[in-house]
Design an enzyme around this catalytic site. Structure first.
Site, PDB file in Angstrom:
ATOM      1  N   TRP A  88       0.821  -1.212   0.000  1.00 56.62           N
ATOM      2  CA  TRP A  88       0.000   0.000   0.000  1.00 56.62           C
ATOM      3  C   TRP A  88       0.853   1.261   0.000  1.00 56.62           C
ATOM      4  O   TRP A  88       0.352   2.360   0.225  1.00 56.62           O
ATOM      5  CB  TRP A  88      -0.918   0.009   1.225  1.00 56.62           C
ATOM      6  CG  TRP A  88      -1.954  -1.063   1.168  1.00 56.62           C
ATOM      7  CD1 TRP A  88      -3.154  -1.009   0.533  1.00 56.62           C
ATOM      8  CD2 TRP A  88      -1.875  -2.366   1.742  1.00 56.62           C
ATOM      9  NE1 TRP A  88      -3.826  -2.194   0.681  1.00 56.62           N
ATOM     10  CE2 TRP A  88      -3.060  -3.044   1.406  1.00 56.62           C
ATOM     11  CE3 TRP A  88      -0.913  -3.026   2.493  1.00 56.62           C
ATOM     12  CZ2 TRP A  88      -3.321  -4.361   1.812  1.00 56.62           C
ATOM     13  CZ3 TRP A  88      -1.172  -4.335   2.896  1.00 56.62           C
ATOM     14  CH2 TRP A  88      -2.361  -4.973   2.550  1.00 56.62           C
ATOM     15  N   ASP A  95       3.148   3.379   9.571  1.00 59.08           N
ATOM     16  CA  ASP A  95       2.402   2.523  10.505  1.00 59.08           C
ATOM     17  C   ASP A  95       2.511   3.035  11.935  1.00 59.08           C
ATOM     18  O   ASP A  95       1.522   3.068  12.669  1.00 59.08           O
ATOM     19  CB  ASP A  95       2.928   1.084  10.429  1.00 59.08           C
ATOM     20  CG  ASP A  95       2.503   0.403   9.141  1.00 59.08           C
ATOM     21  OD1 ASP A  95       1.551   0.883   8.504  1.00 59.08           O
ATOM     22  OD2 ASP A  95       3.131  -0.596   8.767  1.00 59.08           O
ATOM     23  N   ASP A 258     -20.067  -7.388  18.157  1.00 58.80           N
ATOM     24  CA  ASP A 258     -20.716  -8.637  17.757  1.00 58.80           C
ATOM     25  C   ASP A 258     -19.677  -9.746  17.675  1.00 58.80           C
ATOM     26  O   ASP A 258     -19.503 -10.385  16.639  1.00 58.80           O
ATOM     27  CB  ASP A 258     -21.407  -8.456  16.402  1.00 58.80           C
ATOM     28  CG  ASP A 258     -22.167  -9.710  16.011  1.00 58.80           C
ATOM     29  OD1 ASP A 258     -22.634 -10.419  16.919  1.00 58.80           O
ATOM     30  OD2 ASP A 258     -22.263  -9.988  14.814  1.00 58.80           O
TER      31      ASP A 258
END
Ligand SMILES: Nc1ncnc2c1ncn2[C@@H]1O[C@H](COP(=O)(O)OP(=O)(O)OP(=O)(O)O)[C@@H](O)[C@H]1O
Length: 304
Positions: A88, A95, A258
């Site tokens: 990328w 980072d 979830d």
């Protein structure tokens, strides 16, 4: 929870069914976990400090993402390229900045590290339509938004998740998905399913993630029933590491509301990885889009 606590290895006898991440890639694995001894062992064996994974990410990228200062220093001493770029176009400094690891940023900057992305938002990596043959796809599952297929991309088996045209054809919904996927794209952790990119496709929205051969924990529990205690502890640690990574995300924590066995997948080596965060936030907004995207799990994830 303290990140370091999670990175402590449980006693070896507690993990009888787990495999070592063997081969030269152990350098990458240990770097991301902050395992200095493991990193030194690999380097002493002669493993190249600039070894890359399939996303062209080096041990230095992983250590910088995780804020592992000691490992960053060690790798730089051993000749790691401070400005190597991944698929990328991100450097280790990109980072470290992304995850707010200020001390790591200072170390990298002192070694002439630079961040080609600056503060710009990275859009989703787009994959040419011709690179994946959906006709040869094998159906592996179906969820609330669409089907999941096993496909080959650049010779590697990956999972292609499709979002039904009835959902993705709404530009607002599609945009919302793309935003969530762009955030998922930034995440890198051994216990988080790796996002790979979005297929250029007009009607449906299709995105690729790594393929986890053993399927979901839900499928496994259904087949095998109760886990033995040692396996349960090993699994819990994997999930906790992934969740802790999401919670430590900078500048905003990611809350996975979830977390169910359906959203935990297992790789061939037995490691568990958490998946499907963010997309369900869109389901929460269904009323404003006029779509009903209810899944069996009724997922809802939120980024704060
Ligand atoms: N990356 C993957 N690798 C291997 N299998 C996968 C992958 N992603 C999904 N699957 C399989 O496909 C099934 C459907 O996945 P999907 O995420 O669409 O729905 P779900 O999580 O089961 O349900 P819901 O969408 O209601 O939350 C999973 O149960 C799993 O077995």
């Amino acid at each position: 929870m303290d990140d370091n606590e999670l990175h402590l290895s449980p006693p070896a006898q507690m993990l009888p069914q787990r495999m070592e991440s063997g081969g030269p890639y152990r350098l990458l694995h240990c770097s991301g976990l902050g395992d200095k001894e493991g990193v030194m062992q690999e380097l002493e064996k002669g493993v190249e400090p600039n070894l890359v994974d399939y996303d062209k990410r080096t041990a230095l990228h992983l250590a910088a993402s995780e804020g592992c200062e000691e490992i960053v220093v060690l790798l730089l001493e051993k000749g790691a390229d401070v400005n190597s770029t991944d698929r990328w176009g991100r450097t280790p400094l990109s980072d470290a900045r992304n995850f707010g690891h200020e001390n790591v940023c200072k170390i990298l900057e002192a070694h002439d590290g630079y961040d080609p992305l600056g503060d710009s938002d990275t859009p989703c990596f787009m994959i040419g339509h011709g690179e994946v043959d959906m006709k040869d796809a094998t159906l592996i599952g179906e969820g609330a938004y669409g089907e999941v297929y096993l496909v080959k991309w650049r010779g590697t088996e990956v999972a292609a998740k499709t979002i039904r045209a009835s959902i993705a054809s709404n530009p607002m919904v599609k945009n919302a998905f793309m935003k969530e996927l762009a955030l998922w794209q930034k995440l890198r952790h051994p216990n988080i399913v790796q996002f790979l990119g979005v297929l250029k496709q007009s009607d449906r929205l299709i995105f690729l993630t790594e393929y986890l051969r053993n399927g979901s924990l839900y499928d496994q529990l259904r087949k095998k029933g109760r886990l033995d205690p040692l396996t349960a502890v090993a699994y819990a640690l994997d999930i906790a590491r992934g969740m802790n990574y999401l919670h430590q995300h900078k500048p905003h924590s990611i809350i996975h509301r979830d977390l169910t066995p359906r959203n935990v997948l297992q790789d061939e080596a037995g490691h568990l990885k958490v998946t499907d965060f963010g997309l369900s936030k869109i389901a929460q907004q269904k009323d404003s889009y006029g779509y009903k995207m209810t899944g069996g799990t009724g997922s809802c994830t939120e980024y704060y």
